[in-house]
Design a protein around this motif. Structure first.
Motif, short mmCIF file in Angstrom:
data_model
loop_
_atom_site.label_atom_id
_atom_site.label_comp_id
_atom_site.label_asym_id
_atom_site.label_seq_id
_atom_site.Cartn_x
_atom_site.Cartn_y
_atom_site.Cartn_z
N GLU A 2 -49.31 -75.64 70.64
CA GLU A 2 -49.72 -74.02 69.95
C GLU A 2 -49.38 -74.28 67.94
O GLU A 2 -47.60 -74.40 68.02
CB GLU A 2 -48.56 -73.42 70.33
CG GLU A 2 -49.03 -72.18 69.90
CD GLU A 2 -47.57 -71.12 70.77
OE1 GLU A 2 -48.49 -70.27 71.62
OE2 GLU A 2 -46.73 -70.50 70.12
N TRP A 3 -49.25 -73.88 67.44
CA TRP A 3 -49.21 -73.28 65.69
C TRP A 3 -48.40 -71.96 65.68
O TRP A 3 -49.11 -71.13 66.18
CB TRP A 3 -50.25 -73.89 64.58
CG TRP A 3 -50.76 -74.70 64.51
CD1 TRP A 3 -51.61 -75.78 64.59
CD2 TRP A 3 -50.04 -75.81 63.84
NE1 TRP A 3 -52.21 -76.76 64.25
CE2 TRP A 3 -50.81 -76.73 63.81
CE3 TRP A 3 -49.56 -75.59 62.92
CZ2 TRP A 3 -50.85 -77.74 62.91
CZ3 TRP A 3 -48.84 -76.45 61.66
CH2 TRP A 3 -50.01 -77.88 62.02
N LYS A 4 -47.22 -71.93 65.34
CA LYS A 4 -46.90 -70.97 64.53
C LYS A 4 -47.50 -70.53 62.82
O LYS A 4 -46.44 -71.47 62.65
CB LYS A 4 -45.54 -70.72 65.26
CG LYS A 4 -44.86 -71.05 66.09
CD LYS A 4 -43.34 -71.04 66.64
CE LYS A 4 -43.52 -71.22 68.39
NZ LYS A 4 -41.71 -70.81 67.94
N ARG A 16 -50.18 -64.86 65.13
CA ARG A 16 -49.04 -65.58 64.77
C ARG A 16 -49.04 -67.03 65.31
O ARG A 16 -48.07 -67.81 65.02
CB ARG A 16 -47.65 -64.69 65.00
CG ARG A 16 -47.84 -63.65 64.25
CD ARG A 16 -46.91 -62.46 63.84
NE ARG A 16 -45.34 -64.04 64.39
CZ ARG A 16 -44.23 -63.87 63.19
NH1 ARG A 16 -44.26 -62.60 62.22
NH2 ARG A 16 -43.29 -64.47 62.96
N HIS A 17 -50.03 -66.97 66.68
CA HIS A 17 -49.42 -68.32 67.25
C HIS A 17 -50.82 -67.91 67.55
O HIS A 17 -51.57 -67.93 68.20
CB HIS A 17 -49.11 -67.24 69.18
CG HIS A 17 -47.69 -67.28 68.50
ND1 HIS A 17 -46.54 -68.52 68.69
CD2 HIS A 17 -46.91 -66.37 68.16
CE1 HIS A 17 -45.34 -67.82 68.25
NE2 HIS A 17 -44.94 -66.23 67.64
N GLU A 82 -43.05 -78.68 68.41
CA GLU A 82 -43.68 -77.65 68.28
C GLU A 82 -44.18 -77.15 66.47
O GLU A 82 -43.33 -77.87 65.51
CB GLU A 82 -42.38 -76.46 67.89
CG GLU A 82 -41.67 -76.28 69.70
CD GLU A 82 -40.45 -75.05 69.16
OE1 GLU A 82 -39.44 -75.15 68.02
OE2 GLU A 82 -39.86 -75.04 70.50
N ALA A 84 -45.65 -75.81 63.41
CA ALA A 84 -45.69 -74.23 62.03
C ALA A 84 -46.62 -74.27 60.65
O ALA A 84 -46.12 -75.84 59.89
CB ALA A 84 -44.21 -73.93 62.20
#
Length: 92
Positions: A2-4, A16-17, A82, A84
């Motif tokens: 998952e990208w934030k 946003r996700h 994670e 971002a």
């Protein structure tokens, strides 16, 4: 994986996700490519005319800018990472 996404980058990605399909051992660059694949507005915002990451865009893996890491976008992903994506941040 998952990208934030933050600020206008989330608007260009319609969220946003965003979850992308990447395999174990692929790189941050592979995950970025998967993120941009079907999002031309986001791609235009993140990559320059030559297809390189714009200097003002920040790509973080586990809270650290990947450009400050030895392998950069070639940093291999691990389970639980994670990711971002941040636009330039300014303030006063």
């Amino acid at each position: 994986m998952e990208w934030k996404l933050f600020a206008d980058l989330a608007e260009h990605a319609d969220g946003r996700h965003v979850t992308v399909d990447v395999e174990h051992g692929e790189t941050v660059g592979d995950a970025l490519e998967a993120l941009l694949e079907d999002r031309p507005a986001l791609e235009d915002r993140v990559l320059d005319e030559e297809g390189a990451l714009r200097s003002q865009i920040n790509v973080l893996r586990n809270g650290k800018d990947v450009r400050s890491q030895e392998a950069g976008l070639e940093t291999e992903l691990e389970a639980g990472d994670e990711l971002a994506l941040f636009p330039p941040v300014s303030g006063g």
